[in-house]
Design an enzyme around this catalytic site. Structure first.
Site, mmCIF file in Angstrom:
data_model
loop_
_atom_site.group_PDB
_atom_site.id
_atom_site.type_symbol
_atom_site.label_atom_id
_atom_site.label_comp_id
_atom_site.label_asym_id
_atom_site.label_seq_id
_atom_site.Cartn_x
_atom_site.Cartn_y
_atom_site.Cartn_z
ATOM 1 N N LYS A 1 0.957 -1.293 0.154
ATOM 2 C CA LYS A 1 0.180 0.050 0.016
ATOM 3 C C LYS A 1 0.918 1.224 -0.093
ATOM 4 O O LYS A 1 1.876 1.423 0.655
ATOM 5 C CB LYS A 1 -0.968 -0.127 1.304
ATOM 6 C CG LYS A 1 -2.101 0.908 1.225
ATOM 7 C CD LYS A 1 -2.829 0.675 2.507
ATOM 8 C CE LYS A 1 -4.042 1.883 2.531
ATOM 9 N NZ LYS A 1 -4.913 1.400 3.744
ATOM 10 N N SER B 1 -9.679 0.961 2.677
ATOM 11 C CA SER B 1 -8.902 1.798 2.009
ATOM 12 C C SER B 1 -7.878 1.134 1.060
ATOM 13 O O SER B 1 -6.919 1.699 0.378
ATOM 14 C CB SER B 1 -8.204 3.141 2.788
ATOM 15 O OG SER B 1 -7.474 2.628 3.841
ATOM 16 N N SER C 1 -9.942 -1.368 7.007
ATOM 17 C CA SER C 1 -9.114 -1.133 5.755
ATOM 18 C C SER C 1 -8.486 -2.243 4.869
ATOM 19 O O SER C 1 -7.993 -2.185 4.039
ATOM 20 C CB SER C 1 -8.276 0.043 5.812
ATOM 21 O OG SER C 1 -9.235 1.210 5.859
#
Length: 257
Positions: free
Chosen positions: A75, A150, A174
């Protein structure tokens, strides 16, 4: 069956090279990204260079760990030296970290190959990966739908076989939510089990870095690789790190959840 173990066996048997495995991943990314948009940055040259180093070790008769030569994505809120870290925001569009996050350093130390940084809701504030400042990620199973967030880019990349495993961060779901949306395994570890050093914080008293994989065993292998005490993180737990794969149940028949 674990994808990581299968590829590892192919590597040590010299059925495939790390370079071949990584190039296959990069080709998959190139083919799918125009539609999927899981990645904010693909680190092709970096990945090829590190794959060659793993192959050199194998050729020299050196032993390699399970994750050596395995394509991994992270990420884009995890700091990477020399590679931009944007957190999905134009505010950090030109930010190149001068230091490495503990988890990405651990993966590099054992030979895992970073193929790219994945898309995310801006500063991890979202649940759909639609609020990235750069692009909207699609769900690999139905590109008209969201992958969750996310950490949607990391989940979608694993689901679409653009990488074998990936890392995300979870504050209030997330990792877990996009894993469910994309049909992969995602885990938010116990707070403090994984160092947060180098993770751009959303809510530091809740944030945790965790793995995505296509199997439970792959997620367990990744957790074992990134967990452990880190003096750079004041909330890091100083506890023994077991081999989490030893706790897996081979047959769920008769088990109730």
């Amino acid at each position: 069956m674990s994808v990581i173990r299968t590829l590892h066996q192919q590597l040590i048997n010299k059925e495939r090279s790390a370079l071949e495995i990584v190039q296959s991943s990069l080709e998959r990314i190139q083919d799918l990204e125009p539609v999927l948009r899981s990645f904010l940055r693909v680190t092709s040259d970096y990945a090829i260079d590190h794959a060659k180093k793993v192959d050199d070790k194998i050729q020299n008769g050196e032993s390699i760990g399970l994750l050596a030569g395995i394509p991994v994505a992270v990420k884009d809120n995890l700091c990477t030296v020399g590679i931009p870290t944007t957190c999905g925001s134009r505010i950090l569009a030109d930010f190149i970290p001068p230091y490495e996050s503990t988890v990405t350093q651990k993966l590099a130390n054992i030979g895992a190959v970073l193929v790219g940084k994945t898309n995310m809701d801006e500063f991890a504030m979202g649940s759909s990966t639609e609020s990235s400042a750069f692009q909207v990620t699609a769900n690999p199973w139905d590109i008209t739908r969201i992958p969750g967030g996310s950490s949607g880019g990391s989940a979608a990349a694993v689901a679409a076989n653009e990488c074998v495993v990936s890392l995300g961060s979870d504050t209030g779901g997330s990792i877990r939510q996009p894993a469910a949306f994309c049909g992969v395994v995602g885990l938010k570890p116990t707070y403090g089990l994984v160092s947060r050093f180098g993770l751009v914080a959303y809510a530091s008293s809740l944030d945790q870095i965790g793995p995505f994989g296509r199997t439970v065993e792959d997620a367990a292998i990744m957790l074992g690789a990134i967990a452990g005490h880190d003096p750079k993180d004041s909330t890091s737990l100083n506890v023994p790190i077991p081999d989490y794969t030893n706790y897996l149940i081979p047959n769920l028949k008769g088990i109730k959840l």
